[in-house]
Scaffold this active site. Structure first.
Site, short mmCIF file in Angstrom:
data_model
loop_
_atom_site.label_atom_id
_atom_site.label_comp_id
_atom_site.label_asym_id
_atom_site.label_seq_id
_atom_site.Cartn_x
_atom_site.Cartn_y
_atom_site.Cartn_z
CG LEU A 1 -0.28 -0.16 2.59
CD1 LEU A 1 0.03 1.18 3.20
CD2 LEU A 1 -1.21 -0.96 3.49
CE1 TYR B 1 5.86 6.01 -8.00
CE2 TYR B 1 7.99 6.11 -6.93
CZ TYR B 1 6.76 5.51 -7.09
OH TYR B 1 6.44 4.40 -6.34
CE LYS C 1 6.35 2.67 -3.34
NZ LYS C 1 5.48 1.85 -2.46
CB ALA D 1 -1.65 2.94 -6.28
#
Ligand code: NAD
Length: 258
Positions: free
Chosen positions: A90, A153, A160, A193
């Site tokens: 997630l 991004y 991340k 997503a």
């Protein structure tokens, strides 16, 4: 490969979700599954999918709320007593932070993306700890934008990067108990997503022209890698990021086939 193992999967939104690909693959190898997702998805989306895999454990959880996390693991403990596989699939960032320039990211947008997408792995793992068996495996999902700049991004790349570093620190903390923590870095897959990242469709289309294997990655590909990492076949692997990206990450200067 996973007969008798108990797996709790966070992040199924629908049947395109990477978490769903992982769920099907773990189930095919004999694991017993439970699911957790945000409340709004439970009745309409998650329960019908869980039914398809014979799973009765379906609990809501917003990973920004420690009380909800605690509740899920308490209920899991009551139902199953222990946990062999924890899947964290997630992430979230505001749509306006997934387009344009990274320098424009607001303090709130940054904190939100990092909280939901990176800190949640730490929180879920901590709450799971008393239930994790000595051979347990914790898995999360990351993307190449953690390492290299990927247009649009933006803050999710930073989240991340924090997630991948968290994998390494958690692996060091939990290793002495035998618990392994790894990430799968997946190539682009068309999910809910992913549709929030500006320009995703174009990037997805070009990927298959340049990735060494000349194809896109599927949730089945990620599911197979998850089975491997969750199984005893990966008993000596922890703190790693495993690429499931058709080799895209090895390229320096991508060349398209004519
Ligand atoms: P998805 O939309 O199917 O799944 C994302 C999930 O995150 C949803 O179930 C959503 O409900 C959940 N979520 C968001 N905020 C939450 C919160 N506060 N509490 C609990 N759950 C919350 O999309 P996906 O692509 O399957 O994403 C799964 C993971 O894979 C994400 O970490 C994503 O960054 C990663 N990933 C995706 C791709 C891709 O191209 N799709 C590539 C690499 C990595």
């Amino acid at each position: 490969m996973l007969e008798g193992r108990k797996a709790l999967i966070f992040g199924v939104a629908n049947d395109h979700s990477i978490a769903w690909g992982i769920a099907r693959a773990l189930h095919a190898e004999g694991a017993t599954l439970g699911f957790s997702s945000v409340e709004g998805l439970i009745d309409r989306r998650v329960r019908p999918l869980a039914d398809r895999l014979g799973s009765t454990f379906v609990e809501p959880c917003d990973v920004q709320d420690d009380a909800q996390i605690q509740r899920v693991f308490h209920r899991w403990g009551e139902a199953y007593g222990e946990l062999d596989i924890l899947v964290h699939a997630l992430a979230f960032a505001r749509r306006e932070d997934l387009e344009g320039t990274f320098v424009d990211t607001s303090r709130e947008g940054f904190a939100l993306a990092l909280d939901v997408s990176a800190y949640s792995l730490v929180a879920l793992t901590r709450h799971a700890l008393p239930l994790l068996t000595p051979r347990a495996s914790v898995l999360t999902l990351t993307y190449y934008g953690a390492e290299k700049v990927v247009a649009n991004y933006n803050v999710m790349g930073v989240a991340k990067a924090a997630l991948e570093a968290s994998v390494r620190y958690l692996a060091a903390d939990l290793g002495p108990r035998g618990v392994r923590v790894n990430a799968i870095s997946a190539g682009p897959i068309r999910t809910l997503a992913a549709s929030g990242v500006s320009g995703f469709k174009t990037m997805y289309g070009r990927f298959r022209d340049v990735a060494p294997l000349r194809r896109n990655v599927t949730i089945e590909d990620v599911g197979s890698a998850a089975v491997f990492l969750a199984s005893d076949m990966a008993a000596a692997i922890t703190g790693e990021v495993l690429y499931v990206d058709g080799g895209f990450n090895v390229l320096g200067v991508p060349t398209e086939e004519a």
